[in-house]
Design a protein around this motif. Structure first.
Motif, PDB file in Angstrom:
ATOM      1  N   VAL A  54       0.877  -1.177   0.060  1.00  9.57           N
ATOM      2  CA  VAL A  54       0.040  -0.017   0.095  1.00  9.57           C
ATOM      3  C   VAL A  54       0.965   1.362   0.088  1.00  9.57           C
ATOM      4  O   VAL A  54       1.981   1.335   0.807  1.00  9.57           O
ATOM      5  N   VAL A  55       0.395   2.128  -0.937  1.00 11.54           N
ATOM      6  CA  VAL A  55       1.146   3.370  -1.078  1.00 11.54           C
ATOM      7  C   VAL A  55       0.342   4.444  -0.656  1.00 11.54           C
ATOM      8  O   VAL A  55      -0.803   4.701  -1.306  1.00 11.54           O
ATOM      9  N   LEU A  56       0.541   5.313   0.516  1.00 12.04           N
ATOM     10  CA  LEU A  56      -0.147   6.492   0.611  1.00 12.04           C
ATOM     11  C   LEU A  56       0.498   7.548  -0.256  1.00 12.04           C
ATOM     12  O   LEU A  56       1.582   7.697  -0.480  1.00 12.04           O
ATOM     13  N   SER A  57      -0.506   8.421  -0.707  1.00 12.77           N
ATOM     14  CA  SER A  57      -0.073   9.552  -1.517  1.00 12.77           C
ATOM     15  C   SER A  57      -0.848  10.737  -1.376  1.00 12.77           C
ATOM     16  O   SER A  57      -2.188  10.924  -1.109  1.00 12.77           O
ATOM     17  N   ILE A  58      -0.485  11.878  -1.437  1.00  9.50           N
ATOM     18  CA  ILE A  58      -0.740  13.238  -1.691  1.00  9.50           C
ATOM     19  C   ILE A  58      -1.354  13.375  -3.045  1.00  9.50           C
ATOM     20  O   ILE A  58      -0.959  12.731  -4.011  1.00  9.50           O
TER      21      ILE A  58
ATOM     22  N   GLU B 244       1.355   7.616 -11.477  1.00 12.32           N
ATOM     23  CA  GLU B 244       0.684   6.530 -12.371  1.00 12.32           C
ATOM     24  C   GLU B 244       1.320   6.566 -13.878  1.00 12.32           C
ATOM     25  O   GLU B 244       1.492   5.457 -14.244  1.00 12.32           O
ATOM     26  N   ALA B 245       1.711   7.518 -14.344  1.00 14.50           N
ATOM     27  CA  ALA B 245       2.437   7.443 -15.443  1.00 14.50           C
ATOM     28  C   ALA B 245       3.845   6.709 -15.287  1.00 14.50           C
ATOM     29  O   ALA B 245       3.968   5.876 -16.194  1.00 14.50           O
ATOM     30  N   ILE B 246       4.440   6.795 -14.129  1.00 10.72           N
ATOM     31  CA  ILE B 246       5.631   6.163 -13.977  1.00 10.72           C
ATOM     32  C   ILE B 246       5.383   4.565 -13.793  1.00 10.72           C
ATOM     33  O   ILE B 246       5.922   3.705 -14.327  1.00 10.72           O
ATOM     34  N   LEU B 247       4.343   4.079 -13.030  1.00 13.13           N
ATOM     35  CA  LEU B 247       4.160   2.709 -12.937  1.00 13.13           C
ATOM     36  C   LEU B 247       3.620   1.956 -14.167  1.00 13.13           C
ATOM     37  O   LEU B 247       3.961   1.064 -14.516  1.00 13.13           O
ATOM     38  N   ASN B 248       2.598   2.827 -14.952  1.00 19.51           N
ATOM     39  CA  ASN B 248       2.195   2.336 -16.270  1.00 19.51           C
ATOM     40  C   ASN B 248       3.615   2.063 -17.227  1.00 19.51           C
ATOM     41  O   ASN B 248       3.577   1.180 -17.822  1.00 19.51           O
ATOM     42  N   ASP B 249       4.340   3.174 -17.084  1.00 20.55           N
ATOM     43  CA  ASP B 249       5.603   2.851 -18.002  1.00 20.55           C
ATOM     44  C   ASP B 249       6.456   1.753 -17.502  1.00 20.55           C
ATOM     45  O   ASP B 249       7.130   0.969 -18.499  1.00 20.55           O
ATOM     46  N   ASN B 250       6.333   1.242 -16.492  1.00 20.78           N
ATOM     47  CA  ASN B 250       7.002   0.233 -15.898  1.00 20.78           C
ATOM     48  C   ASN B 250       6.109  -0.970 -15.933  1.00 20.78           C
ATOM     49  O   ASN B 250       6.602  -2.044 -15.348  1.00 20.78           O
ATOM     50  N   HIS B 251       4.999  -0.984 -16.543  1.00 18.66           N
ATOM     51  CA  HIS B 251       4.106  -2.162 -16.425  1.00 18.66           C
ATOM     52  C   HIS B 251       3.662  -2.886 -14.994  1.00 18.66           C
ATOM     53  O   HIS B 251       3.642  -3.955 -14.823  1.00 18.66           O
ATOM     54  N   ILE B 252       3.442  -1.833 -14.264  1.00 24.14           N
ATOM     55  CA  ILE B 252       3.214  -2.139 -12.923  1.00 24.14           C
ATOM     56  C   ILE B 252       1.684  -1.965 -12.733  1.00 24.14           C
ATOM     57  O   ILE B 252       1.267  -0.725 -12.596  1.00 24.14           O
ATOM     58  N   ALA B 253       0.806  -2.938 -12.348  1.00 22.86           N
ATOM     59  CA  ALA B 253      -0.513  -2.562 -12.297  1.00 22.86           C
ATOM     60  C   ALA B 253      -0.729  -1.982 -10.674  1.00 22.86           C
ATOM     61  O   ALA B 253      -0.129  -2.043  -9.638  1.00 22.86           O
ATOM     62  N   PHE B 254      -1.577  -1.011 -10.776  1.00 23.37           N
ATOM     63  CA  PHE B 254      -2.045  -0.345  -9.573  1.00 23.37           C
ATOM     64  C   PHE B 254      -3.640  -0.284  -9.322  1.00 23.37           C
ATOM     65  O   PHE B 254      -4.214  -0.403 -10.389  1.00 23.37           O
ATOM     66  N   ASP B 255      -3.964  -0.261  -8.308  1.00 22.00           N
ATOM     67  CA  ASP B 255      -5.701   0.096  -8.000  1.00 22.00           C
ATOM     68  C   ASP B 255      -5.839   1.057  -6.708  1.00 22.00           C
ATOM     69  O   ASP B 255      -4.590   1.500  -6.233  1.00 22.00           O
ATOM     70  N   TYR B 256      -6.756   1.343  -6.196  1.00 22.63           N
ATOM     71  CA  TYR B 256      -6.709   2.172  -5.170  1.00 22.63           C
ATOM     72  C   TYR B 256      -7.555   1.523  -4.101  1.00 22.63           C
ATOM     73  O   TYR B 256      -8.672   0.529  -4.003  1.00 22.63           O
ATOM     74  N   GLY B 257      -7.325   1.817  -2.713  1.00 19.59           N
ATOM     75  CA  GLY B 257      -7.860   1.177  -1.569  1.00 19.59           C
ATOM     76  C   GLY B 257      -7.102   1.328  -0.292  1.00 19.59           C
ATOM     77  O   GLY B 257      -6.133   2.245  -0.420  1.00 19.59           O
ATOM     78  N   THR B 258      -7.326   0.542   0.537  1.00 22.47           N
ATOM     79  CA  THR B 258      -6.440   0.702   1.741  1.00 22.47           C
ATOM     80  C   THR B 258      -5.847  -0.709   2.150  1.00 22.47           C
ATOM     81  O   THR B 258      -4.933  -0.789   3.137  1.00 22.47           O
TER      82      THR B 258
ATOM     83  N   GLY C 148       1.106  15.913   3.448  1.00 18.53           N
ATOM     84  CA  GLY C 148       2.387  15.130   3.761  1.00 18.53           C
ATOM     85  C   GLY C 148       2.364  14.524   5.008  1.00 18.53           C
ATOM     86  O   GLY C 148       2.897  13.401   5.337  1.00 18.53           O
ATOM     87  N   SER C 149       1.701  15.351   6.169  1.00 21.57           N
ATOM     88  CA  SER C 149       1.796  15.007   7.597  1.00 21.57           C
ATOM     89  C   SER C 149       0.924  13.648   7.515  1.00 21.57           C
ATOM     90  O   SER C 149       1.106  12.734   8.455  1.00 21.57           O
ATOM     91  N   ALA C 150      -0.315  13.645   6.791  1.00 22.15           N
ATOM     92  CA  ALA C 150      -0.980  12.287   6.836  1.00 22.15           C
ATOM     93  C   ALA C 150      -0.243  11.137   6.276  1.00 22.15           C
ATOM     94  O   ALA C 150      -0.530   9.993   6.577  1.00 22.15           O
ATOM     95  N   VAL C 151       0.603  11.309   5.489  1.00 16.83           N
ATOM     96  CA  VAL C 151       1.528  10.284   4.594  1.00 16.83           C
ATOM     97  C   VAL C 151       2.432   9.598   5.896  1.00 16.83           C
ATOM     98  O   VAL C 151       2.344   8.507   6.040  1.00 16.83           O
ATOM     99  N   ILE C 152       2.937  10.469   6.530  1.00 17.50           N
ATOM    100  CA  ILE C 152       4.093  10.288   7.686  1.00 17.50           C
ATOM    101  C   ILE C 152       3.080   9.652   8.625  1.00 17.50           C
ATOM    102  O   ILE C 152       3.847   8.564   9.155  1.00 17.50           O
ATOM    103  N   GLY C 153       2.296  10.028   9.032  1.00 13.25           N
ATOM    104  CA  GLY C 153       1.273   9.622  10.036  1.00 13.25           C
ATOM    105  C   GLY C 153       0.982   8.102   9.683  1.00 13.25           C
ATOM    106  O   GLY C 153       0.944   7.118  10.557  1.00 13.25           O
ATOM    107  N   GLY C 154       0.687   8.037   8.478  1.00 11.76           N
ATOM    108  CA  GLY C 154      -0.030   6.712   8.265  1.00 11.76           C
ATOM    109  C   GLY C 154       1.197   5.678   8.062  1.00 11.76           C
ATOM    110  O   GLY C 154       0.984   4.497   8.608  1.00 11.76           O
ATOM    111  N   LEU C 155       2.143   6.003   7.648  1.00 10.39           N
ATOM    112  CA  LEU C 155       3.523   5.140   7.783  1.00 10.39           C
ATOM    113  C   LEU C 155       3.821   4.697   9.245  1.00 10.39           C
ATOM    114  O   LEU C 155       4.188   3.615   9.371  1.00 10.39           O
ATOM    115  N   LYS C 156       3.691   5.849  10.171  1.00  9.08           N
ATOM    116  CA  LYS C 156       3.964   5.426  11.329  1.00  9.08           C
ATOM    117  C   LYS C 156       2.988   4.357  12.174  1.00  9.08           C
ATOM    118  O   LYS C 156       3.271   3.664  13.070  1.00  9.08           O
ATOM    119  N   ALA C 157       1.926   4.576  11.673  1.00 11.01           N
ATOM    120  CA  ALA C 157       0.572   3.826  12.424  1.00 11.01           C
ATOM    121  C   ALA C 157       0.614   2.357  11.624  1.00 11.01           C
ATOM    122  O   ALA C 157      -0.153   1.408  11.916  1.00 11.01           O
TER     123      ALA C 157
END
Length: 265
Positions: free
Chosen positions: A71-75, A86-100, A115-124
């Motif tokens: 799971v990748v948290l993103s702003i 997503e452009a980078i993921l597509n170019d590298n043929h990496i599938a992605f979706d959305y969720g938790t 960004g603070s929510a990203v850091i908080g999510g990583l810590k949690a």
């Protein structure tokens, strides 16, 4: 010049309502204003991307192929962070979706407010990696999360070009000001170029936060974050093609040459 720092959520309305003669703003927001009949032109690009992927681990051994099954948290939902990643993921043929919740073989992207929510999510422990911008990347490093991947380089690799990054924020000026005071605009561009040189002097970087604070900013820029903000100054004549390509590929926005200010002399 009366300078004011306006929140990202309001800058489009400020320019769309013609409250500003001059603005530095997200390039896609500028393109939208211009395409809706706003009386502005893009004069230059000033910021060439501030986005990075952070997480625990070693940058030297990190690969985008480490992302599937995490799971990748993103702003930046429906904005530059989402579309560049997503452009980078597509170019590298990496599938992605959305969720938790992690899914084998896919990158699951979970959008959060900042960004603070990203850091908080990583810590949690709700995610394995995070996409965020500077100065939050430098702040994340103080919490034990390493800068693993430069999205600017990744996007340049996606396009197959050697570039500073992508035209994330640009300088726009009212058409009436451009027509009435081309001398002023030229002097402004020269000063902005000097500002980039000033910013590259190490001893000046510690004063950036206080300078911006005097203009109304509440963001703190650690010295280590500034180089990764990719501040520059490229005139419209040099980046017109890059801006058009970025707008088309990431935002499905078409800009004509009339959107750009290119002096005839």
């Amino acid at each position: 010049i009366d300078v004011a720092v306006v929140s990202a959520a309001l800058i489009g309305a400020e320019v769309g309502g013609e409250k500003a003669d001059i603005a530095i703003m997200p390039t896609n927001a500028a393109a939208n204003v211009i395409n809706k009949g706003g009386k502005y032109k893009i004069v230059a690009t000033n910021i060439f991307g501030v986005l990075y992927l952070v997480g625990q681990g070693d940058k030297a051994s990190f690969s985008l192929n480490d992302l599937p099954g995490t799971v990748v948290l993103s702003i930046g939902q429906k904005n530059t962070p989402q579309y560049v990643f997503e452009a980078i993921l597509n170019d590298n043929h990496i599938a992605f979706d959305y969720g938790t919740t992690a899914v084998p073989g896919k990158v699951i992207i979970n959008f959060v407010a900042d960004g603070s929510a990203v850091i908080g999510g990583l810590k949690a422990g709700t995610a394995d990696f995070g996409v965020l911008g500077e100065p939050a990347v430098t702040i994340a490093a103080t919490k034990g999360y390493n800068n693993l991947y430069d999205l600017q380089k990744g996007y340049a690799d996606t396009l197959g070009v050697e570039a500073l990054g992508y035209p994330q924020a640009s300088l726009v000026v009212k058409t009436s000001v451009l027509e009435a005071r081309p001398d002023f605009i030229e002097n402004l561009l020269v000063e902005l170029e000097s500002g980039v040189e000033w910013l590259n002097v190490e001893s000046n970087k510690g004063t950036v936060t206080s300078i911006l604070s005097n203009a109304g900013s509440v963001t703190t820029f650690p010295v280590d974050s500034i180089a990764r903000c990719n501040v520059g100054l490229k005139r419209a004549s040099a980046v017109k093609g890059d801006i058009k390509a970025f707008m088309t590929s990431c935002f499905n926005i078409t800009l004509t040459d009339d959107a750009f200010y290119i002096p005839t002399v």
